[in-house]
Scaffold this motif. Structure first.
Motif, PDB file in Angstrom:
ATOM      1  N   PRO A  10      14.093  -4.673 -40.612  1.00 28.59           N
ATOM      2  CA  PRO A  10      12.953  -5.015 -39.764  1.00 28.59           C
ATOM      3  C   PRO A  10      12.081  -3.804 -39.441  1.00 28.59           C
ATOM      4  CG  PRO A  10      14.941  -4.896 -38.450  1.00 28.59           C
ATOM      5  CD  PRO A  10      15.363  -4.725 -39.885  1.00 28.59           C
ATOM      6  N   MET A  11      10.866  -4.080 -38.995  1.00 27.70           N
ATOM      7  CA  MET A  11       9.992  -2.987 -38.572  1.00 27.70           C
ATOM      8  C   MET A  11      10.669  -2.251 -37.423  1.00 27.70           C
ATOM      9  SD  MET A  11       6.938  -5.190 -36.859  1.00 27.70           S
ATOM     10  CE  MET A  11       7.252  -6.906 -37.228  1.00 27.70           C
ATOM     11  N   GLY A  12      10.653  -0.933 -37.531  1.00 31.68           N
ATOM     12  CA  GLY A  12      11.275  -0.115 -36.501  1.00 31.68           C
ATOM     13  C   GLY A  12      12.706   0.284 -36.810  1.00 31.68           C
ATOM     14  N   ALA A  13      13.266  -0.197 -37.916  1.00 32.82           N
ATOM     15  CA  ALA A  13      14.646   0.169 -38.271  1.00 32.82           C
ATOM     16  C   ALA A  13      14.727   1.592 -38.803  1.00 32.82           C
ATOM     17  CB  ALA A  13      15.212  -0.813 -39.295  1.00 32.82           C
ATOM     18  N   GLY A  14      13.595   2.143 -39.271  1.00 32.53           N
ATOM     19  CA  GLY A  14      13.568   3.527 -39.738  1.00 32.53           C
ATOM     20  C   GLY A  14      13.413   3.681 -41.238  1.00 32.53           C
ATOM     21  N   LYS A  15      12.918   2.650 -41.909  1.00 35.27           N
ATOM     22  CA  LYS A  15      12.846   2.694 -43.377  1.00 35.27           C
ATOM     23  C   LYS A  15      12.005   3.858 -43.892  1.00 35.27           C
ATOM     24  CE  LYS A  15      11.283  -1.485 -43.496  1.00 35.27           C
ATOM     25  NZ  LYS A  15      11.260  -1.886 -42.089  1.00 35.27           N
ATOM     26  N   TYR A 100      20.336  -2.023 -46.344  1.00 35.87           N
ATOM     27  CA  TYR A 100      19.788  -2.748 -45.195  1.00 35.87           C
ATOM     28  C   TYR A 100      19.983  -1.875 -43.969  1.00 35.87           C
ATOM     29  CZ  TYR A 100      19.896  -6.387 -41.469  1.00 35.87           C
ATOM     30  OH  TYR A 100      19.711  -7.134 -40.314  1.00 35.87           O
ATOM     31  N   LEU A 101      18.879  -1.422 -43.394  1.00 35.20           N
ATOM     32  CA  LEU A 101      18.906  -0.667 -42.144  1.00 35.20           C
ATOM     33  C   LEU A 101      18.736  -1.665 -41.011  1.00 35.20           C
ATOM     34  CD1 LEU A 101      16.599   2.370 -43.020  1.00 35.20           C
ATOM     35  CD2 LEU A 101      19.082   2.186 -43.248  1.00 35.20           C
ATOM     36  N   GLN A 102      19.796  -1.842 -40.239  1.00 37.71           N
ATOM     37  CA  GLN A 102      19.686  -2.791 -39.140  1.00 37.71           C
ATOM     38  C   GLN A 102      19.667  -2.056 -37.814  1.00 37.71           C
ATOM     39  OE1 GLN A 102      22.951  -5.542 -39.483  1.00 37.71           O
ATOM     40  NE2 GLN A 102      24.424  -4.133 -38.625  1.00 37.71           N
ATOM     41  N   ALA A 103      19.060  -2.692 -36.838  1.00 35.08           N
ATOM     42  CA  ALA A 103      18.992  -2.135 -35.489  1.00 35.08           C
ATOM     43  C   ALA A 103      18.856  -3.300 -34.518  1.00 35.08           C
ATOM     44  CB  ALA A 103      17.795  -1.187 -35.362  1.00 35.08           C
ATOM     45  N   GLY A 104      19.287  -3.077 -33.296  1.00 41.17           N
ATOM     46  CA  GLY A 104      19.217  -4.115 -32.271  1.00 41.17           C
ATOM     47  C   GLY A 104      17.805  -4.295 -31.740  1.00 41.17           C
ATOM     48  N   GLU A 132      12.679 -13.524 -33.107  1.00 45.75           N
ATOM     49  CA  GLU A 132      12.355 -14.583 -34.071  1.00 45.75           C
ATOM     50  C   GLU A 132      12.382 -14.031 -35.513  1.00 45.75           C
ATOM     51  OE1 GLU A 132       8.111 -16.488 -34.934  1.00 45.75           O
ATOM     52  OE2 GLU A 132       8.847 -16.990 -32.924  1.00 45.75           O
ATOM     53  N   ILE A 133      11.786 -12.871 -35.702  1.00 43.49           N
ATOM     54  CA  ILE A 133      11.749 -12.234 -37.024  1.00 43.49           C
ATOM     55  C   ILE A 133      13.172 -11.923 -37.498  1.00 43.49           C
ATOM     56  CG2 ILE A 133      11.128 -10.077 -38.212  1.00 43.49           C
ATOM     57  CD1 ILE A 133       8.465 -10.167 -36.585  1.00 43.49           C
ATOM     58  N   LEU A 134      13.995 -11.383 -36.608  1.00 41.94           N
ATOM     59  CA  LEU A 134      15.376 -11.059 -36.988  1.00 41.94           C
ATOM     60  C   LEU A 134      16.159 -12.315 -37.365  1.00 41.94           C
ATOM     61  CD1 LEU A 134      16.461  -8.309 -34.428  1.00 41.94           C
ATOM     62  CD2 LEU A 134      16.080  -8.057 -36.879  1.00 41.94           C
ATOM     63  N   GLN A 135      15.969 -13.358 -36.602  1.00 43.90           N
ATOM     64  CA  GLN A 135      16.681 -14.606 -36.898  1.00 43.90           C
ATOM     65  C   GLN A 135      16.316 -15.131 -38.288  1.00 43.90           C
ATOM     66  OE1 GLN A 135      16.256 -17.599 -33.878  1.00 43.90           O
ATOM     67  NE2 GLN A 135      17.568 -19.034 -34.937  1.00 43.90           N
ATOM     68  N   GLU A 136      15.041 -15.021 -38.631  1.00 43.49           N
ATOM     69  CA  GLU A 136      14.572 -15.498 -39.932  1.00 43.49           C
ATOM     70  C   GLU A 136      14.998 -14.577 -41.080  1.00 43.49           C
ATOM     71  OE1 GLU A 136      10.306 -16.597 -42.066  1.00 43.49           O
ATOM     72  OE2 GLU A 136      10.329 -15.119 -40.444  1.00 43.49           O
TER      73      GLU A 136
END
Length: 173
Positions: A10-15, A100-104, A132-136
């Motif tokens: 997601p945006m903000g995960a640090g990609k 996959y870079l994940q973050a809360g 919503e974006i994370l769920q999708e």
């Protein structure tokens, strides 16, 4: 490294930030799909969204991804929604190692709060939109991932080291 390394999440995960550090560590070039798209079009992402809508942006993003897949091996930071199209998910898996870079939600909200270049967060409740974006997208990120790294509470340098370590473990199996 005989294949590119794709960072998804997601945006903000640090990609982008982690991607640059990882590329330097692995002595590979770095590309960011959003930056390549902006350079090619001469327009920024919010403008493309405003004029062409999300569908137009996703089409252009797919074209950039395909070009990068056919180019030299490198570390590639992708846009958060790149996994939405099945064709993109196939390209990611075929042409590279996918991290996959994940973050809360808290971290993502904090990291994106000062950036106005995020058209999907131009809403009254950014937290709800991130959820919503994370769920999708989270199931799609997991679907394509060879490796999953949690970037919560890590500095970019720590996250880059973790990604490199997990990538090497994955490649040696």
């Amino acid at each position: 490294m005989n294949r590119s390394i794709f960072l998804v999440g997601p945006m903000g995960a640090g990609k982008s930030t982690i991607g640059r550090l990882l590329a330097a560590q692995l002595q590979l070039p770095f590309a960011d799909t959003d930056k390549v798209l902006e350079e090619r079009t001469g327009a920024d992402i919010p403008w493309i969204f405003d004029v062409e809508g999300e569908a137009g942006f996703r089409r252009r993003e797919s074209e950039v991804l395909e070009e990068l897949c056919l180019g030299p091996h490198q570390v590639i930071g992708t846009g958060g929604g790149i996994v939405l199209l099945e064709e993109n998910r196939r390209l990611l898996q075929k042409f590279g190692h996918v991290i996959y870079l994940q973050a809360g939600v808290e971290q993502l909200l904090e990291r994106t709060s000062k950036n106005s270049n995020r058209p999907l967060l131009r809403v009254p409740n950014p937290r709800a939109r991130i959820e919503e974006i994370l769920q999708e997208r989270a199931p799609l990120y997991r679907e394509v991932a060879d490796v999953i790294c949690d970037t919560d509470d890590l500095t970019p340098k720590q996250a880059s080291a973790l990604v490199a370590e997990r990538l090497m473990e994955s490649l040696s199996q």
